[in-house]
Every structure is written in C-alpha cells, then in structure tokens.
Design an enzyme around this catalytic site. Structure first.
Site, PDB file in Angstrom:
ATOM      1  N   TYR A  53       0.821  -1.209   0.000  1.00  0.00           N
ATOM      2  CA  TYR A  53       0.000   0.000   0.000  1.00  0.00           C
ATOM      3  C   TYR A  53       0.857   1.262   0.000  1.00  0.00           C
ATOM      4  O   TYR A  53       0.366   2.339  -0.341  1.00  0.00           O
ATOM      5  CB  TYR A  53      -0.928   0.048   1.215  1.00  0.00           C
ATOM      6  CG  TYR A  53      -1.892  -1.103   1.354  1.00  0.00           C
ATOM      7  CD1 TYR A  53      -2.105  -2.011   0.316  1.00  0.00           C
ATOM      8  CD2 TYR A  53      -2.606  -1.300   2.532  1.00  0.00           C
ATOM      9  CE1 TYR A  53      -2.988  -3.068   0.459  1.00  0.00           C
ATOM     10  CE2 TYR A  53      -3.497  -2.344   2.680  1.00  0.00           C
ATOM     11  CZ  TYR A  53      -3.675  -3.238   1.640  1.00  0.00           C
ATOM     12  OH  TYR A  53      -4.549  -4.283   1.786  1.00  0.00           O
ATOM     13  N   SER A 149      -3.359 -14.115   2.869  1.00  0.00           N
ATOM     14  CA  SER A 149      -4.418 -13.385   2.187  1.00  0.00           C
ATOM     15  C   SER A 149      -4.547 -13.939   0.776  1.00  0.00           C
ATOM     16  O   SER A 149      -3.535 -14.294   0.145  1.00  0.00           O
ATOM     17  CB  SER A 149      -4.084 -11.885   2.147  1.00  0.00           C
ATOM     18  OG  SER A 149      -5.103 -11.141   1.504  1.00  0.00           O
ATOM     19  N   LYS A 240     -12.835   0.571   4.433  1.00  0.00           N
ATOM     20  CA  LYS A 240     -11.920   1.684   4.204  1.00  0.00           C
ATOM     21  C   LYS A 240     -12.714   2.954   3.976  1.00  0.00           C
ATOM     22  O   LYS A 240     -13.750   2.943   3.304  1.00  0.00           O
ATOM     23  CB  LYS A 240     -11.048   1.405   2.979  1.00  0.00           C
ATOM     24  CG  LYS A 240     -10.019   2.488   2.699  1.00  0.00           C
ATOM     25  CD  LYS A 240      -9.708   2.616   1.229  1.00  0.00           C
ATOM     26  CE  LYS A 240     -10.734   3.474   0.525  1.00  0.00           C
ATOM     27  NZ  LYS A 240     -10.411   3.771  -0.885  1.00  0.00           N
ATOM     28  N   ASN A 250     -19.389   3.858   9.502  1.00  0.00           N
ATOM     29  CA  ASN A 250     -19.062   2.437   9.365  1.00  0.00           C
ATOM     30  C   ASN A 250     -18.975   1.702  10.692  1.00  0.00           C
ATOM     31  O   ASN A 250     -18.919   0.476  10.722  1.00  0.00           O
ATOM     32  CB  ASN A 250     -17.748   2.274   8.602  1.00  0.00           C
ATOM     33  CG  ASN A 250     -17.890   2.552   7.117  1.00  0.00           C
ATOM     34  OD1 ASN A 250     -18.989   2.551   6.573  1.00  0.00           O
ATOM     35  ND2 ASN A 250     -16.763   2.800   6.454  1.00  0.00           N
TER      36      ASN A 250
END
Length: 288
Positions: A53, A149, A240, A250
């Site tokens: 990222y 992942s 996100k 959220n």
C-alpha cells in the site's frame, strides 16, 4: 462503541478486534495519516495496512501520535506477494517493522499465494519457503500472529501439510453475494479466521437495489447492512474510508439482521442467498 472493541480469538489465543480500519488505496502522507488518526479517534482499535500500500510510514506515525498504549491497538501488515524466498521475506518484514516503528506487528500476512502480476500461478514450494520465514518472525515475537491473504483451499492445505504453524487468518475478498464459500468453509473448519477485504466491493454494493431496500427496513445505510452481515457471518470486515463522516458511519453497527432464531423474515438467509451484489467488481481468482 462496543462493536469496535469486541474481539475474535485467533487460533493461537491472540484477541483481534472484530472490525478493522482498512487503508488499501489510501495514499501515503497527509491522507493516510489523517484518516488513520481519525479512525483511532472514532474508536477503531484495529488498523490494517501492507507494504504494497506504500503507506506504512504514515499509518505508524498516526498510531504513535494518537498516543494510545501499544497493547490497545491491533496492527496488521503484509508481505508483498512476489517475495517468496526466505531472506527476502525477512528483509521485507524488517522494512515494514522499521517503517511502522510501533515496536511489533500484531498480525503479518502473506499478501497473496502468487505475484500480483501473475494471478493464479502455482507457487506451492515458494509459499512453503516463505512461510518458514514467517514462522521465524512469529517465534521472534515481532509478530504476534501470522496468516495469509487470497489463499484458496489448495494453498491453505499446502501450508498446513508442509509447515508447523497453521495460519491464524485468511484475508479474502468477501461481500454480500460474493463470500467464497469453499474457502470460508475450509477456514472455519480449521479455526482460521476469515477477514473480509472490500466488504463493500469498493462501494459497488451501493448500487444493489436489493440491499438498498433491505437497509431501508432497518433504517441503516447499505454499507452498515453489508458490514453487519459480515459480523453475523463470523467474518471480520475491513472497511476503508477517508472522510470522518464515513469512518464514523461504518462503526454504527449496533443492530441485528434477523435470523431464523429471531423473527419470520430471516433476512440473513435472504442475504446469504443473494447473487453477486457487485457483479462488475474485480474478482481475484481465489475461489477453489
């Protein structure tokens, strides 16, 4: 809000907050720093980042500047998917360790079983080698838990057959209508926690008329419905956001989607039966 501090217990006994704040596609610098800091101010205690990222420095700085006791925030980062050799894994982790600068990592994941430039490539031998280095990191105490992942059932079996430590987590693409059931069932059978990245399909679930109608009956937003769905499925969502309003919204998940044990509408079953609610969304080839 309790939902932000409620925890799942990983297969090694480590507790992980049930909702994480995702930082994928949040650029390093002011945006990553401020959004992470805002999430912490809003009560999030689980931050998810990755070397790929490119924002670990800003995420780590926000955590330090917030001033929270280190043991009260859970931080995940990830090994770049193309790094599969023992020494490369250790080098990448040490760079992440330095960039975050928070003393240790709570969870460290292999980002994918294949290089992103060659999705679907079989790397069984290479993943076993990489996992051996991950086990060394885990034993050192610099990572409290290790996982993966985008691993499918074959990839998970490969590690479990040829290494010593069962992954604590498999972080996969997961949202209403796209729940990767084979991977999810295998993981749950072996006490591997499923984490949902893109639980809102990067916003594409907002276009679902079915979810919109159902969300209206609960007087919640579509994102809130989609995140609550993950929690009631025993999955850990990683929403996100960069705006304070969305970050706050959220976490407003203190409602229950009806189940067969509650009332006759059984909305969880309706959601489980949904077709892909974001069919045009990019899908990794992880199912199998």
């Amino acid at each position: 809000m309790a939902v932000l501090t409620d925890v799942y217990e990983l297969n090694n006994g480590v507790n992980i907050p049930k909702i994480g704040f995702g930082t994928w596609q949040i650029p390093d610098g002011k945006v990553a720093y401020e959004s992470t800091l805002t999430a912490l101010k809003e009560g999030y205690r689980h931050i998810d980042t990755a070397k790929a990222y490119g924002n670990e420095v800003s995420v780590g700085r926000a955590i330090r500047d917030f001033g929270i006791a280190r043991e009260n925030v859970f931080v995940t980062s990830k090994l770049p998917s193309h790094i599969k050799d023992h020494d490369g894994v250790l080098k990448a982790f040490n760079e992440t360790f330095s960039d975050l600068n928070i003393g240790y990592v709570d969870l460290y994941l292999i980002h994918a079983p294949w290089p992103w430039r060659n999705i679907g490539q079989k790397c069984d031998t290479e993943n076993v080698e990489a996992w051996g280095a991950m086990e060394e990191i885990y034993k050192s105490g610099k990572a409290r838990a290790i996982g993966v992942s985008n691993f499918n059932v074959h990839d998970l079996k490969n590690l479990m057959k040829n290494t010593k430590v069962t992954p604590a987590v498999d972080q996969i693409q997961y949202y209403v209508g796209f729940t990767e059931p084979k991977i999810t069932a295998f993981a749950k059978a072996h006490n591997i926690l499923i984490e949902a990245y893109s639980p809102l399909a990067t916003g594409d679930v907002l276009h679902s008329t079915e979810l919109t109608a159902l969300a209206d009956t609960y007087n919640v937003t579509v994102p809130q419905l989609a995140l609550r769905y993950c929690l009631q499925a025993g999955v850990l969502p990683l929403p996100k956001a960069t705006s304070q309003a969305h970050i706050a919204a959220n976490k407003a998940l203190d409602f229950m989607i009806s189940t067969i044990d509650m009332i006759s509408t059984i909305d969880m079953e309706r959601l489980n039966a949904c077709q892909d609610t974001a069919p045009s969304h990019f899908h990794n080839e992880t199912q199998g």
